[in-house]
Scaffold this active site. Structure first.
Site, PDB file in Angstrom:
ATOM      1  N   ASP A  22     -19.947  12.373  48.970  1.00  0.00           N
ATOM      2  CA  ASP A  22     -20.547  13.500  49.679  1.00  0.00           C
ATOM      3  C   ASP A  22     -20.803  14.625  48.676  1.00  0.00           C
ATOM      4  O   ASP A  22     -20.251  14.608  47.563  1.00  0.00           O
ATOM      5  CB  ASP A  22     -19.600  13.956  50.795  1.00  0.00           C
ATOM      6  CG  ASP A  22     -20.159  15.105  51.589  1.00  0.00           C
ATOM      7  OD1 ASP A  22     -21.306  15.001  52.061  1.00  0.00           O
ATOM      8  OD2 ASP A  22     -19.455  16.125  51.737  1.00  0.00           O
ATOM      9  N   ASP A  24     -21.700  18.675  49.479  1.00  0.00           N
ATOM     10  CA  ASP A  24     -21.130  19.986  49.795  1.00  0.00           C
ATOM     11  C   ASP A  24     -19.624  19.861  50.001  1.00  0.00           C
ATOM     12  O   ASP A  24     -19.160  19.085  50.832  1.00  0.00           O
ATOM     13  CB  ASP A  24     -21.758  20.560  51.068  1.00  0.00           C
ATOM     14  CG  ASP A  24     -23.215  20.938  50.870  1.00  0.00           C
ATOM     15  OD1 ASP A  24     -23.547  21.422  49.780  1.00  0.00           O
ATOM     16  OD2 ASP A  24     -24.016  20.737  51.804  1.00  0.00           O
TER      17      ASP A  24
END
Length: 343
Positions: A22, A24
């Site tokens: 991922d 952020d």
């Protein structure tokens, strides 16, 4: 390709052949890379796919952003929620069909690459609606989607694909409403549900697996309700890193479907030996002690308390999770001390 293994001591990446990462809260926050993230990803030496629910940017833009940190990422390494949405959309459309887009370039580029036509109003008779977050999305955009979706199925109701359902997004100023909040607004207006493409749904994971031919991937994320739940639904290993959204309180109280296989303080933990959880029963009182490194947590009846903090917050959190997750009742039936929930 050889599977990753750093040493005889077990690490979170033992047996893994590909990383799903991922962005952020894992690689960066805002414009800045998270400390140790870039070096730690490079140190694994593993093929890496970057999975993002953020629909506002194209894969090329995301790759350029990551490369600015020194990761040397190519666009094909980026798997976006608009790309996953295209998998769902393909079953419903013919070449040249109009698609109403609520969102920005991240969706537009993918629509046009497949020979469909982007429209912005219901009056243009779209054959589908694709909705994703972009800072420019406003009331008029949501209203046009609502108008297009109000046609009943018997009257030619059209597919509604949402890139993701994230309720919030981390931005420079704090936590802001995400795409899930905007999708909910349209849902309230039209009384129907969207089909979701991004995490925690499986299309994005399936797309990454096909693209990388991964046999034993591991998902690394900071959110239980997207990264970890999605990995669980897909049947792959999950690793939660404590540099983003979810930390002590949400992790300790996590539903079984959102409990990661591993929890690490930052991405250096990917290649570090896993400290074992030691469980000890005190027969005279029935109290159970859970220790990780120097951290110790006691479960005494319904009370879960911190006996001794660890050198790192992650050790205390892991000990608390073991105490709660192995209890004979759900977390709502336990009294967890505030100092544990504040970790």
């Amino acid at each position: 390709m050889a599977l990753f293994r750093k040493s005889a001591a077990p690490t979170p990446l033992d047996g893994v052949d590909c990383l799903y990462v991922d962005l952020d809260g894992v690689v960066y926050k805002g414009a800045d890379a998270i400390p140790h993230a870039v070096d730690s990803i490079r140190a694994t030496g593993l093929p890496t796919a970057y999975l993002t629910n953020n629909a506002s940017r194209t894969d090329a833009e995301v790759a350029e952003h990551l490369s600015s940190f020194g990761l040397e990422v190519q666009p094909e390494q980026v798997v976006t929620s608009p790309q996953a949405a295209m998998r769902l959309l393909a079953a419903h459309l013919e070449p040249g069909d109009p698609v109403l887009v609520v969102g920005g370039a991240g969706i537009v580029v993918e629509i046009e690459a497949r020979g469909w036509r982007v429209v912005r109003t219901a009056a243009e008779q779209p054959k589908a609606v694709v909705q994703g977050f972009h800072p420019s999305v406003g009331w008029k955009d949501l209203a046009e989607a609502s108008f297009a979706l109000q046609r009943k199925p018997a009257d030619g109701g059209i597919p509604w694909i949402a890139t993701n359902g994230d309720w919030t997004i981390p931005v420079a100023g704090g936590i802001a409403p995400g795409n899930g909040t905007l999708v909910s607004a349209v849902h309230t207006a039209v009384g129907r549900l969207a089909d979701f493409a991004g995490k925690p749904e499986t299309p994005m994971f399936e797309l990454a697996t096909e693209r990388f031919d991964a046999k034993a991937p591991a998902m690394i994320g900071d959110r239980l309700d997207t990264d970890i739940l999605g990995a669980s639904r897909t049947g792959i290993r999950s690793i939660l890193v404590l540099t983003g959204i979810d930390r002590g309180a949400s992790l300790i109280a996590a539903d079984a479907s959102m409990r990661p296989d591993h929890v690490i303080e930052d991405l250096r933990g990917l290649t570090e030996p896993i400290l074992p959880v030691r469980e000890t029963l005190e027969t005279s009182t029935g109290d159970v002690y859970f220790e990780v490194g120097a951290a110790a947590v006691r479960r005494s009846g319904i009370d879960v308390t911190l006996v001794r903090p660890g050198e790192r917050a992650v050790d205390s959190i892991r000990a608390a999770c073991a105490a709660v997750w192995t209890a004979d009742r759900p977390v709502l039936g336990l009294r967890v001390s505030p100092e544990l929930l504040a970790l």
